[in-house]
Scaffold this active site. Sequence first.
Site, PDB file in Angstrom:
ATOM      1  N   HIS A 101      47.207   4.487  44.597  1.00 23.23           N
ATOM      2  CA  HIS A 101      47.879   4.322  45.892  1.00 23.23           C
ATOM      3  C   HIS A 101      49.217   3.605  45.717  1.00 23.23           C
ATOM      4  O   HIS A 101      50.231   4.032  46.276  1.00 23.23           O
ATOM      5  CB  HIS A 101      46.978   3.530  46.836  1.00 23.23           C
ATOM      6  N   GLU A 102      49.217   2.523  44.948  1.00 25.38           N
ATOM      7  CA  GLU A 102      50.450   1.764  44.749  1.00 25.38           C
ATOM      8  C   GLU A 102      51.486   2.584  43.979  1.00 25.38           C
ATOM      9  O   GLU A 102      52.683   2.483  44.238  1.00 25.38           O
ATOM     10  CB  GLU A 102      50.158   0.454  44.011  1.00 25.38           C
ATOM     11  N   HIS A 105      53.491   4.721  46.239  1.00 26.07           N
ATOM     12  CA  HIS A 105      54.673   4.074  46.825  1.00 26.07           C
ATOM     13  C   HIS A 105      55.860   4.143  45.866  1.00 26.07           C
ATOM     14  O   HIS A 105      57.006   4.320  46.296  1.00 26.07           O
ATOM     15  CB  HIS A 105      54.364   2.613  47.156  1.00 26.07           C
TER      16      HIS A 105
END
Length: 230
Positions: A101-102, A105
């Site tokens: 998920h990170e 980004h």
Amino acid sequence: MGFNYIYVGYSLTIIAFIISLGADIYLRTKYSKYKKVEVKSGITGAEAAREILKKNGLEKVYVVETKGVLSDHYDPKAKVVRLSTDIYNGTSIASVSVAAHECGHAVQDKESYFFLRFRSFLVPFVNFSSKFGYMAVLIGLIFNAIDLAWVGIWLLIIIVLFQLITLPVEFDASKRGKRFLTDLKIVNSEERSGASSVLRAAAFTYVAGLITTLLELLRLVLVVMGNDRD
């Protein structure tokens, strides 16, 4: 202030608290469950992050360990993915899911994803609003300066806008993260649903945060309206 304003205001506070608490419990429950389930690939969160970043041409984005629990985040200024100890060293479904998920980004940053850029643009305004919005409402109510209180309300609306813009940013990062995990075979078909569950729970906290802020803003609006009518 009329009784109805007080009653509704307290009710909104209670509802906001329940939603916030429920979202936190939901996330921690899912995280705790899948933190105990090891991925068959045996890859750690840090290794998954580095593999995803390399695949997307982001070798210069560093992956570092940071303190805290669920304190994971991508730092767009430093170009660093910071992973909490459990995520960084863990080989669980939860670890690789949060790491992916990170990294989502980081890829958004590389591609100049509109909502991420817009959110970054709003940060200084949000910092100002967070500092002076509530202060303006409080001073306005204490000194019966209703116009000042309404200025505070408008400043707090900026925070709501920021949280609203955050939703597509987080949902898109999770969508990318799930795709990375599958394409790079970090999780298999059986583990995919667990990864989705973790990422969905994390996204729900942002939805709950937005609803909580909206309810708090509505409560303050009712307080100001009540004082304006007195």
